[in-house]
Design an enzyme around this catalytic site. Structure first.
Site, PDB file in Angstrom:
ATOM      1  N   ASP A 123      24.321 -25.196 -59.074  1.00 21.31           N
ATOM      2  CA  ASP A 123      23.207 -24.310 -59.430  1.00 21.31           C
ATOM      3  C   ASP A 123      21.850 -25.014 -59.445  1.00 21.31           C
ATOM      4  O   ASP A 123      20.978 -24.678 -60.245  1.00 21.31           O
ATOM      5  CB  ASP A 123      23.446 -23.669 -60.814  1.00 21.31           C
ATOM      6  CG  ASP A 123      24.736 -22.870 -60.851  1.00 21.31           C
ATOM      7  OD1 ASP A 123      25.071 -22.250 -59.836  1.00 21.31           O
ATOM      8  OD2 ASP A 123      25.400 -22.863 -61.896  1.00 21.31           O
ATOM      9  N   SER A 125      20.021 -14.823 -59.590  1.00 23.44           N
ATOM     10  CA  SER A 125      19.221 -15.745 -58.789  1.00 23.44           C
ATOM     11  C   SER A 125      20.010 -16.087 -57.526  1.00 23.44           C
ATOM     12  O   SER A 125      21.222 -16.303 -57.598  1.00 23.44           O
ATOM     13  CB  SER A 125      19.000 -17.072 -59.519  1.00 23.44           C
ATOM     14  OG  SER A 125      18.438 -16.878 -60.791  1.00 23.44           O
ATOM     15  N   HIS A 150      23.886 -16.640 -58.421  1.00 24.48           N
ATOM     16  CA  HIS A 150      24.232 -16.968 -59.801  1.00 24.48           C
ATOM     17  C   HIS A 150      23.798 -15.785 -60.661  1.00 24.48           C
ATOM     18  O   HIS A 150      22.775 -15.150 -60.386  1.00 24.48           O
ATOM     19  CB  HIS A 150      23.495 -18.245 -60.217  1.00 24.48           C
ATOM     20  CG  HIS A 150      23.892 -18.721 -61.580  1.00 24.48           C
ATOM     21  ND1 HIS A 150      25.133 -19.244 -61.849  1.00 24.48           N
ATOM     22  CD2 HIS A 150      23.216 -18.742 -62.751  1.00 24.48           C
ATOM     23  CE1 HIS A 150      25.208 -19.556 -63.127  1.00 24.48           C
ATOM     24  NE2 HIS A 150      24.059 -19.267 -63.701  1.00 24.48           N
ATOM     25  N   ASN A 167      23.796 -19.597 -52.658  1.00 23.89           N
ATOM     26  CA  ASN A 167      24.706 -19.208 -53.734  1.00 23.89           C
ATOM     27  C   ASN A 167      24.030 -18.130 -54.569  1.00 23.89           C
ATOM     28  O   ASN A 167      22.806 -18.129 -54.701  1.00 23.89           O
ATOM     29  CB  ASN A 167      25.021 -20.419 -54.630  1.00 23.89           C
ATOM     30  CG  ASN A 167      25.941 -20.053 -55.789  1.00 23.89           C
ATOM     31  OD1 ASN A 167      26.943 -19.349 -55.603  1.00 23.89           O
ATOM     32  ND2 ASN A 167      25.610 -20.498 -56.991  1.00 23.89           N
TER      33      ASN A 167
HETATM   34  C1  GRF Z   1      28.938 -12.975 -59.708  1.00 23.03           C
HETATM   35  O1  GRF Z   1      28.483 -12.588 -60.978  1.00 23.03           O
HETATM   36  C2  GRF Z   1      28.114 -14.118 -59.167  1.00 23.03           C
HETATM   37  O2  GRF Z   1      26.783 -14.094 -59.578  1.00 23.03           O
HETATM   38  C3  GRF Z   1      28.809 -15.303 -59.762  1.00 23.03           C
HETATM   39  O3  GRF Z   1      30.180 -14.975 -59.743  1.00 23.03           O
HETATM   40  C4  GRF Z   1      30.330 -13.563 -59.775  1.00 23.03           C
HETATM   41  C5  GRF Z   1      31.187 -13.166 -58.611  1.00 23.03           C
HETATM   42  O4  GRF Z   1      31.537 -11.813 -58.649  1.00 23.03           O
HETATM   43  N1  GRF Z   1      28.486 -16.505 -59.036  1.00 23.03           N
HETATM   44  P1  GRF Z   1      32.245 -11.131 -57.394  1.00 23.03           P
HETATM   45  O5  GRF Z   1      33.526 -11.941 -57.124  1.00 23.03           O
HETATM   46  O6  GRF Z   1      31.309 -11.179 -56.253  1.00 23.03           O
HETATM   47  O7  GRF Z   1      32.564  -9.735 -57.846  1.00 23.03           O
END
Ligand code: GRF
Length: 204
Positions: A156, A147, A115, A113
């Site tokens: 997370d 991360s 984050h 994932n």
């Molecule tokens: C990103 O900021 C990611 O870190 C978080 O959700 C957002 C997704 O953005 N988990 P996108 O849909 O990839 O533009």
């Protein structure tokens, strides 16, 4: 890679815009990531990421947990879809649902994932999108950044594989900080996925 060698097949899970999905797809085209995005799963029918997938002729699936009477049933149904497409790895990219436990177990150490903060800070349920950047600014932190971590059954929580640090500037708003972090997300995530697939992390 030998001609007949099969590339690892990734399912990318999204709920929104899918800019990270796009960076993963782009990385598979230029050799940064030797894998194939074989499926895009969305928790929302209207996610723009589904359009991005369609533009690239990638199969899509809208999967709604609520359709099932229990998390176990949802997990079985999702696993069936993933197995039918011979998915090897799962990359969560802005996916706002919790994966069913059976899926997490079946893909142990093969789910990542991204984050948008420096975990373990600013993670957990409800900490996503602009909420994260607002919390970073409210705390007065001087740095933030994405991360990438292994996914387990808690939001997370799994082992952090890599982070990139960016400065938080005095006049930052959640939007300007988000932009700086997102730019780094797009660089980091495909490279971490490549290392994960190549077995370059010690996951024991
Ligand atoms: C990103 O900021 C990611 O870190 C978080 O959700 C957002 C997704 O953005 N988990 P996108 O849909 O990839 O533009």
């Amino acid at each position: 890679m030998k001609l007949n060698e099969r590339k690892p097949r990734i399912a990318v899970f999204i709920s929104g815009g899918g800019s990270n999905l796009q960076s993963i797809i782009d990385a598979t085209k230029c050799g940064i990531l030797s894998a194939q995005v074989a499926l895009v799963v969305s928790s929302k029918k209207k996610a723009y990421g589904l359009q991005r997938a369609a533009n690239e002729n990638i199969e899509t699936l809208v999967f709604k947990h609520k359709k099932y009477s229990s998390p176990e049933e949802a997990g079985e149904a999702l696993l069936k879809e993933l197995r039918a497409r011979e998915i090897d790895y799962i990359a969560l990219a802005g996916y706002l649902s919790l994966l069913p436990a059976s899926v997490v177990r079946a893909y142990c150490n093969r789910i990542a994932n991204i984050h948008n903060a420096l975990l373990p800070k600013y993670g957990g349920k409800g900490m996503y999108g602009h909420y994260v950047h607002e919390a970073v600014l409210a705390a007065g932190d001087t740095e933030s950044g994405p991360s990438v971590h292994i996914v387990d059954e808690i939001y997370d929580n799994g082992l952090v594989l890599a982070q990139t640090r960016v400065p938080v500037l005095p006049d930052d708003t959640p939007d300007t900080l988000a932009e700086r972090v997102l730019e780094q997300e797009h660089k980091l995530y495909p490279r971490v996925l490549q290392k994960l697939i190549k077995g370059e992390y010690d996951l024991d």
